[in-house]
Enzyme design. Structure first.
Site, PDB file in Angstrom:
ATOM      1  N   ASN A   9      64.834 -51.299  10.603  1.00  0.00           N
ATOM      2  CA  ASN A   9      65.314 -50.898  11.935  1.00  0.00           C
ATOM      3  C   ASN A   9      66.410 -51.897  12.315  1.00  0.00           C
ATOM      4  O   ASN A   9      66.121 -53.005  12.734  1.00  0.00           O
ATOM      5  CB  ASN A   9      64.144 -50.939  12.933  1.00  0.00           C
ATOM      6  CG  ASN A   9      64.605 -50.705  14.365  1.00  0.00           C
ATOM      7  OD1 ASN A   9      65.738 -50.299  14.606  1.00  0.00           O
ATOM      8  ND2 ASN A   9      63.711 -50.968  15.312  1.00  0.00           N
ATOM      9  N   TRP A  10      67.637 -51.446  12.140  1.00  0.00           N
ATOM     10  CA  TRP A  10      68.756 -52.368  12.373  1.00  0.00           C
ATOM     11  C   TRP A  10      68.962 -52.667  13.858  1.00  0.00           C
ATOM     12  O   TRP A  10      69.690 -53.592  14.205  1.00  0.00           O
ATOM     13  CB  TRP A  10      70.040 -51.791  11.801  1.00  0.00           C
ATOM     14  CG  TRP A  10      70.118 -51.751  10.306  1.00  0.00           C
ATOM     15  CD1 TRP A  10      69.122 -52.069   9.412  1.00  0.00           C
ATOM     16  CD2 TRP A  10      71.254 -51.366   9.506  1.00  0.00           C
ATOM     17  NE1 TRP A  10      69.564 -51.910   8.125  1.00  0.00           N
ATOM     18  CE2 TRP A  10      70.870 -51.482   8.154  1.00  0.00           C
ATOM     19  CE3 TRP A  10      72.537 -50.935   9.812  1.00  0.00           C
ATOM     20  CZ2 TRP A  10      71.747 -51.184   7.102  1.00  0.00           C
ATOM     21  CZ3 TRP A  10      73.419 -50.627   8.763  1.00  0.00           C
ATOM     22  CH2 TRP A  10      73.022 -50.765   7.432  1.00  0.00           C
ATOM     23  N   LYS A  11      68.378 -51.868  14.719  1.00  0.00           N
ATOM     24  CA  LYS A  11      68.601 -51.989  16.166  1.00  0.00           C
ATOM     25  C   LYS A  11      70.110 -51.973  16.451  1.00  0.00           C
ATOM     26  O   LYS A  11      70.854 -51.308  15.734  1.00  0.00           O
ATOM     27  CB  LYS A  11      67.912 -53.243  16.704  1.00  0.00           C
ATOM     28  CG  LYS A  11      66.439 -53.306  16.284  1.00  0.00           C
ATOM     29  CD  LYS A  11      65.635 -54.315  17.034  1.00  0.00           C
ATOM     30  CE  LYS A  11      64.196 -54.276  16.515  1.00  0.00           C
ATOM     31  NZ  LYS A  11      63.288 -55.112  17.275  1.00  0.00           N
ATOM     32  N   HIS A  93      60.043 -46.436  20.203  1.00  0.00           N
ATOM     33  CA  HIS A  93      60.060 -47.882  19.973  1.00  0.00           C
ATOM     34  C   HIS A  93      59.815 -48.593  21.308  1.00  0.00           C
ATOM     35  O   HIS A  93      60.289 -48.132  22.352  1.00  0.00           O
ATOM     36  CB  HIS A  93      61.404 -48.313  19.374  1.00  0.00           C
ATOM     37  CG  HIS A  93      61.380 -49.728  18.902  1.00  0.00           C
ATOM     38  ND1 HIS A  93      61.503 -50.791  19.765  1.00  0.00           N
ATOM     39  CD2 HIS A  93      61.190 -50.264  17.664  1.00  0.00           C
ATOM     40  CE1 HIS A  93      61.394 -51.915  19.073  1.00  0.00           C
ATOM     41  NE2 HIS A  93      61.206 -51.625  17.804  1.00  0.00           N
ATOM     42  N   GLU A  95      61.110 -51.035  22.654  1.00  0.00           N
ATOM     43  CA  GLU A  95      62.324 -51.390  23.403  1.00  0.00           C
ATOM     44  C   GLU A  95      62.821 -50.185  24.201  1.00  0.00           C
ATOM     45  O   GLU A  95      63.360 -50.346  25.304  1.00  0.00           O
ATOM     46  CB  GLU A  95      63.391 -51.924  22.438  1.00  0.00           C
ATOM     47  CG  GLU A  95      63.025 -53.335  21.968  1.00  0.00           C
ATOM     48  CD  GLU A  95      63.526 -53.698  20.582  1.00  0.00           C
ATOM     49  OE1 GLU A  95      64.424 -53.018  20.052  1.00  0.00           O
ATOM     50  OE2 GLU A  95      62.992 -54.679  20.017  1.00  0.00           O
ATOM     51  N   GLU A 164      53.216 -51.349  16.293  1.00  0.00           N
ATOM     52  CA  GLU A 164      54.064 -52.510  16.553  1.00  0.00           C
ATOM     53  C   GLU A 164      53.598 -53.212  17.828  1.00  0.00           C
ATOM     54  O   GLU A 164      53.994 -52.806  18.939  1.00  0.00           O
ATOM     55  CB  GLU A 164      55.517 -52.079  16.726  1.00  0.00           C
ATOM     56  CG  GLU A 164      56.128 -51.467  15.486  1.00  0.00           C
ATOM     57  CD  GLU A 164      57.643 -51.687  15.448  1.00  0.00           C
ATOM     58  OE1 GLU A 164      58.127 -52.177  14.435  1.00  0.00           O
ATOM     59  OE2 GLU A 164      58.317 -51.378  16.449  1.00  0.00           O
ATOM     60  N   GLY A 170      60.149 -59.445  17.137  1.00  0.00           N
ATOM     61  CA  GLY A 170      61.275 -60.369  17.299  1.00  0.00           C
ATOM     62  C   GLY A 170      60.872 -61.748  17.794  1.00  0.00           C
ATOM     63  O   GLY A 170      61.715 -62.551  18.168  1.00  0.00           O
ATOM     64  N   SER A 208      57.756 -58.818  13.334  1.00  0.00           N
ATOM     65  CA  SER A 208      57.977 -60.069  12.598  1.00  0.00           C
ATOM     66  C   SER A 208      57.443 -60.029  11.170  1.00  0.00           C
ATOM     67  O   SER A 208      56.904 -61.014  10.672  1.00  0.00           O
ATOM     68  CB  SER A 208      57.385 -61.257  13.362  1.00  0.00           C
ATOM     69  OG  SER A 208      58.026 -61.400  14.628  1.00  0.00           O
ATOM     70  N   GLY A 229      62.483 -55.217  11.550  1.00  0.00           N
ATOM     71  CA  GLY A 229      63.659 -55.448  12.377  1.00  0.00           C
ATOM     72  C   GLY A 229      64.536 -56.533  11.787  1.00  0.00           C
ATOM     73  O   GLY A 229      65.330 -56.295  10.868  1.00  0.00           O
ATOM     74  N   GLY A 230      64.391 -57.738  12.303  1.00  0.00           N
ATOM     75  CA  GLY A 230      65.265 -58.848  11.919  1.00  0.00           C
ATOM     76  C   GLY A 230      65.447 -59.025  10.420  1.00  0.00           C
ATOM     77  O   GLY A 230      66.571 -59.219   9.930  1.00  0.00           O
TER      78      GLY A 230
HETATM   79  P1  PGA Z   1      61.088 -57.471  14.079  1.00  0.00           P
HETATM   80  O1  PGA Z   1      61.261 -56.025  14.745  1.00  0.00           O
HETATM   81  O2  PGA Z   1      60.766 -57.269  12.625  1.00  0.00           O
HETATM   82  O3  PGA Z   1      62.417 -58.156  14.305  1.00  0.00           O
HETATM   83  O4  PGA Z   1      59.968 -58.150  14.813  1.00  0.00           O
HETATM   84  C1  PGA Z   1      60.439 -54.938  14.356  1.00  0.00           C
HETATM   85  C2  PGA Z   1      60.786 -53.727  15.172  1.00  0.00           C
HETATM   86  O5  PGA Z   1      61.050 -53.877  16.376  1.00  0.00           O
HETATM   87  O6  PGA Z   1      60.822 -52.586  14.657  1.00  0.00           O
END
Ligand code: PGA
Length: 247
Positions: A9-11, A93, A95, A164, A170, A208, A229-230
């Site tokens: 997930n590149w966001k 998600h 967010e 999640e 994050g 994470s 994500g990251g």
């Molecule tokens: P993260 O994000 O791996 O940076 O914690 C995961 C996500 O939000 O899908």
């Protein structure tokens, strides 16, 4: 035996130049004995499609509209995502639930719209830190998933679910493999009550996930891969996570 699925997930990260480098690196590092996909910012989907032509890496979007088409400025329909070859769309998600006030029902409607056009929704559920501390984890994720199951009906078996925990996204804080497995087992049981396809459905863990904790997480019986994500923004890190999923 469920084949593992790892989704980046590149966001809201990337640029044409950075994406080209990342995708070229992944092409070189793969293939892996796992399903792998990247969910990129919508504006880069077409270029991602070109870059991944002829590879086993799938691609998708990070959201989709609940509407078919029409006067919805700024929205992207699942028909459009299917038109440009997206296999997946992340929906719900945390967010988007937090910053765009997406309700459980809107998330469910988005999942339904995705499936209607042959795009597999990756439905995210997860509790906040306050909810966990109040002992509400199970109730929260069950409520979030119930809305989707109710809306999808007999199509429930076709989605991917991602657990999640909001407090792990994050932050560098990861649920322990045991904490994650406990929630995944709850979700699996809920799916089992809704569809006879539950045993084949993939429930991803996200929050994470890194190369060093992926093997333990993916070793749990009900964790079928990850939403990353990251660590999906660095070739070496993402490739190592894909490798961990292949064991
Ligand atoms: P993260 O994000 O791996 O940076 O914690 C995961 C996500 O939000 O899908």
């Amino acid at each position: 035996m469920r084949k593992k699925l790892v989704v980046g997930n590149w966001k809201m990260h990337g640029s044409r130049a950075a994406n080209a480098q990342l995708l070229a690196g992944l092409k070189e590092a793969g293939p892996w004995n796992a399903d792998v996909a990247v969910c990129v910012p919508a504006v880069y989907i077409a270029e991602t499609a070109l870059a991944l032509t002829g590879t086993a890496i799938a691609y998708g979007a990070q959201d989709c509209s609940s509407h078919e088409q029409g006067a919805y400025t700024g929205e992207i329909s699942s028909a459009m995502l299917h038109d440009v070859g997206c296999r997946y769309a992340i929906v719900g998600h945390s967010e988007r639930r937090a910053y765009h006030a997406e309700s459980d029902q809107l998330v469910a409607d988005k999942a339904k719209a995705a499936l209607a056009h042959g795009v597999t929704p990756i439905v995210c559920v997860g509790e906040t830190r306050a909810e966990r501390e109040a002992g509400q984890t199970e109730a929260v994720v069950k409520r979030q998933l119930a809305a989707v199951i109710h809306t999808l009906g007999h199509c429930t078996g076709e989605m991917v679910v991602a657990y999640e925990p909001v407090w792990a996204i994050g932050t560098g804080l990861t649920a322990t493999p045991e904490q994650a497995q406990a929630v995944h087992a709850v979700l699996r049981a809920q799916l089992q009550a809704a569809t006879d396809r539950a045993a084949a459905m993939r429930i991803l863990y996200g929050g994470s996930v890194k190369a060093d904790n992926a093997p333990q997480l993916f070793g749990q019986p009900d964790i079928d891969g990850g939403l990353i994500g990251g660590a999906s923004l660095k070739v070496a890190d993402f490739a190592a996570i894909c490798l961990a999923a292949a064991h």
